[in-house]
Enzyme design. Structure first.
Site, short mmCIF file in Angstrom:
data_model
loop_
_atom_site.label_atom_id
_atom_site.label_comp_id
_atom_site.label_asym_id
_atom_site.label_seq_id
_atom_site.Cartn_x
_atom_site.Cartn_y
_atom_site.Cartn_z
CD GLN A 198 -16.55 -5.64 26.42
OE1 GLN A 198 -17.72 -5.86 26.67
NE2 GLN A 198 -15.92 -4.56 26.83
N GLY A 199 -15.40 -10.12 24.74
CA GLY A 199 -15.73 -11.27 25.58
C GLY A 199 -15.31 -11.03 27.02
CE1 TYR A 200 -12.72 -7.26 27.79
CE2 TYR A 200 -13.63 -5.49 29.12
CZ TYR A 200 -12.66 -5.96 28.27
OH TYR A 200 -11.63 -5.14 27.91
CB SER A 253 -23.25 -6.17 21.42
OG SER A 253 -22.33 -5.61 22.29
CD GLU A 306 -18.67 -0.93 28.35
OE1 GLU A 306 -19.11 -1.60 27.42
OE2 GLU A 306 -18.45 -1.39 29.48
#
Lengths: 344, 397
Positions: free
Chosen positions: B126-128, B161, B244
């Site tokens: 996840q690229g947040y 992660s 999430e």
């Protein structure tokens, strides 16, 4: 599966809150706190009209036969409005005398002399000899105008005696809205003996926890309302994160306590073996959460919280007394550990 | 109030329990390491086949195709916790991307990604978050500039992660720098193997690299990777953030840990006495048990609200804050109860519980911060739960 209050339960609580917001306004409570007998009687009459006394009486004794969960909802509403009431004593009499409801009906008014179930003290306590109780019980509840006393002896026995044979001397606590007495018995004949069991002490502790739940919720509501009004530095203080986080922490601590009380009460009502463990832990949980909220809500009010003007201290003291009543959080946790066989 | 289940659900529980008992010899063990381990993938497929994983994902996309049933989902989680049989895979692809695709993806995207993701053959990251966009996620600056059928991406992400193992990334990028900060963001997916992507492990306090930094230098990404619409990424992301938050602070997982702590305190002795016999330690254990019971009851209350289609209110908003804190406190008591031996870590003859309590104590602190810090959670509780006023916005300098 349904883990929620029934429509009837919600209505019971709402209508009682309606009565209390009329009959137990802060002005009324202030009068009661200085010993105004008329104010005490007026509140008692309003609660009698509501039918509080008969809620838990078995149907055979002319009551509604409601359970401990219902009793917790009532006690929570009383705590919210810091209303003194005989309800706690009569609810616990109904628990103790479930197998012998004959004594409960009619005009019987029960007082409660059971602190020895949690703590035996030197120089106090009741002992049983040849069917008669003697000695002094400390911090008896609703002893004034009682017709009967439910009294615990030093060995954990639970007895009913005629209150006319008792001498009651007031004991002053931080909470002036409720009265406590040292009750002295001199060879008073026991009318009935109930089986002492885990359930009675668990129910007593749970009801006090429910009272704290209500009082603590009232303090949160007051703190949030005050923070939405009070302005400093050109903004309402509730818009400062420092204040918001205090309120969020209070809500985050209290809300699971509500579910825990429901669960524990239901477990006791259906005779689940985990019930007494949960009830003791609920007492400890609400004592800790209540103490935190009593302090934090006072701080949110700043200097005003410390004064008599706002009257917040009545709730602070209600929670402070409840914390120790029928045993401190440490004692309740010790009972929970013993019930689970974790310690001797 | 009614806590027992209807016979239909009791039968379902018995069925789940039997399936787990019958198949547990096929479950992966601690020997089966790595993300694409054959035994783990085979186990995941077996769980899907029995409706114990990907239960509500349509059959057409490789799921079990069951109806959404909150009670059955709960029973499954409880039975895994009770039997201690390894549960289904739970990467960010499965828990966050797949629900998003089902809600907002095109048919082609669903066909391409859902099956391999839920079967564990396709790993996602996840690229947040970015170095300059943590709690204030909408301040993200990684840019995506249009170039024909492609976007050219430059910038960096952090707290990613599984970036090392991931085949794919779902990512928030800024496609319209002129728009207001929430309105110029696009949610896009692309392979991690593309030229111009560099992954650097971020070693944390546990001693391992549970997260990474990811750097993008002129990465050319096809526009077909956009989920939903360009510049609508904030709405898409909010759909996944809800998923999430739901994962963190699960009271069943907390109860399982608490029971491990009880076992530890009964089994370990100091000075010839079991730890539980120490009244100070026992009192702390009971404090935690009260909180565990309370959060479990709170969970039952939330489940009932969801069954009735009602909002759970404050009871729902506090789960992440309280649950993560409680896990951390359980680990803290375990370490204190072990005393001097509580400081051992990673390896060695006298290590207790494989050193997992120290690891959890540290990792749980990471979870108190991650997924919306405790302070952000308190803002949410105060603003949405208690209707307190929002922080006034600073005037632009």
């Amino acid at each position: 599966m349904e883990f929620s209050l029934s429509e009837d339960q919600r209505m019971l609580q709402d209508s009682l809150k309606g009565v209390l917001s009329q009959s137990a306004s802060l002005d009324q409570i202030r009068k009661i706190a200085v010993g105004d007998a008329g104010a005490v009687r007026a509140l008692e009459a309003a609660l009698e009209d509501f039918g509080l006394a008969s809620l838990l009486l078995p149907e055979a004794a002319g009551g509604l036969g409601l359970g401990l969960l219902d009793a917790c909802l009532v006690q929570e509403a009383l705590g919210y409005h810091i209303a003194p009431s005989r309800f706690l004593a009569s609810a616990l009499a109904a628990v103790a005398l479930a197998d012998n409801p004959g004594l409960l009906g009619g005009d019987a008014k029960f007082g409660l002399a059971v602190t020895e179930m949690a703590s035996r003290r030197d120089g106090a306590g009741l002992s049983l000899k040849a069917g008669k109780l003697s000695g002094t019980a400390l911090l008896a509840i609703s002893a004034e105008e009682a017709t009967h006393l439910l009294a615990a002896d030093a060995k954990g026995g639970l007895h009913v005696v005629d209150a006319a044979g008792a001498k009651a001397a007031p004991m002053q606590t931080i909470d002036r809205t409720r009265t406590f007495h040292a009750v002295t018995l001199s060879g008073v004949k026991v009318l009935s003996t109930a089986k002492a069991n885990d359930r009675f002490l668990a129910a007593a502790r749970l009801l006090v926890a429910a009272d704290t739940l209500g009082a603590a919720q009232a303090m949160i509501d007051k703190a949030v309302a005050y923070a939405a009004e009070r302005q400093q530095f050109g903004r309402v203080i509730g818009s400062f994160q420092a204040v918001k986080h205090m309120c969020a922490e209070m809500a985050a601590k209290l809300e699971p306590g509500r579910a825990l009380i429901w669960h524990a009460a239901h477990a006791l009502d259906i005779g689940d073996a985990e019930g007494p463990v949960m009830a003791n832990l609920a007492k400890a949980y609400l004592a800790e959460a209540g103490t935190f909220i009593a302090r934090t809500a006072t701080e949110v009010h700043g200097g005003m919280g410390f004064t008599d003007l706002v009257g917040l201290h009545y709730w602070f003291k209600r929670i402070g007394v409840n914390r120790q009543l029928f045993g401190s959080p440490e004692q309740a946790r010790q009972t929970a550990a013993q019930l689970q066989g974790l310690v001797a | 109030m009614k806590l027992d289940l209807d016979p239909e659900y009791e039968a379902f529980r018995a069925n789940v329990s039997e399936t787990l008992t019958k198949n547990r010899h096929l479950a992966p063990t601690s020997e089966d390491k790595g993300y694409k381990n054959a035994r783990r993938i085979a186990w995941q497929k077996l769980l899907i086949e029995h409706g114990l994983a990907a239960r509500t994902i349509p059959k057409a996309y490789g799921g079990y195709g069951g109806e959404a049933d909150i009670l059955k989902a709960r029973i499954i989680a409880e039975e895994f916790a009770r039997s201690r049989v390894p549960g289904p895979m739970a990467g960010q692809g499965i828990s966050m991307l797949v629900p998003t695709l089902l809600e907002l993806g095109t048919e082609a995207q669903k066909q391409a990604y859902i099956r391999p993701t839920i079967e564990g053959e396709m790993i996602w990251c996840q690229g947040y978050s970015e170095p300059g966009a943590g709690s204030d996620l909408a301040a993200l600056r990684t840019s995506a500039v249009e170039d024909g059928d492609h976007y050219v991406i430059n910038g960096s992400k952090i707290w990613t992660s599984t970036a090392k193992q991931a085949d794919m990334i779902f990512c928030l990028v800024r496609t319209d720098p002129a728009a207001k900060k929430h309105e110029g963001i696009t949610y896009i997916t692309f392979p991690m193997s593309m030229p111009g992507i560099e992954v650097r492990p971020l070693v944390d306090m546990t001693g391992s690299a549970n997260f990474n930094e990811v750097f993008f230098t002129n990465v050319r990404v096809p526009k077909s990777g956009v989920i939903y619409q360009p510049n609508k990424g904030w709405q898409v992301a909010n759909a996944t953030l809800t998923h999430e938050r739901g994962m963190l602070g699960d009271p069943n997982a907390t109860k399982a840990r608490f029971l491990e702590l009880v076992t530890l305190m009964k089994g370990e002795s100091v000075n010839g006495q079991p730890l539980i016999a120490n009244p100070m330690l026992c009192d702390r254990l009971m404090q935690l048990q009260a909180e565990v019971y309370a959060m479990q009851a709170n969970g039952l209350r939330i489940t009932t609200s969801r069954l009735k289609g009602e909002q759970a209110g404050i009871a729902g908003l506090i789960v992440k804050l309280n649950g993560c804190d409680l896990n951390h406190e359980i680990a803290r008591l375990a370490i204190d109860a072990l005393g001097e031996l509580g400081i051992l870590y990673e390896d060695g003859e006298h290590l207790r519980s494989d050193g997992s309590w120290q690891w959890r104590y540290m990792y749980d602190l990471g979870l108190i911060i991650g997924g919306g810090t405790a302070q952000i959670q308190k803002n949410i509780i105060a603003e949405r739960g208690l209707n307190m006023p929002r922080e006034p916005k600073l005037a632009k300098a």
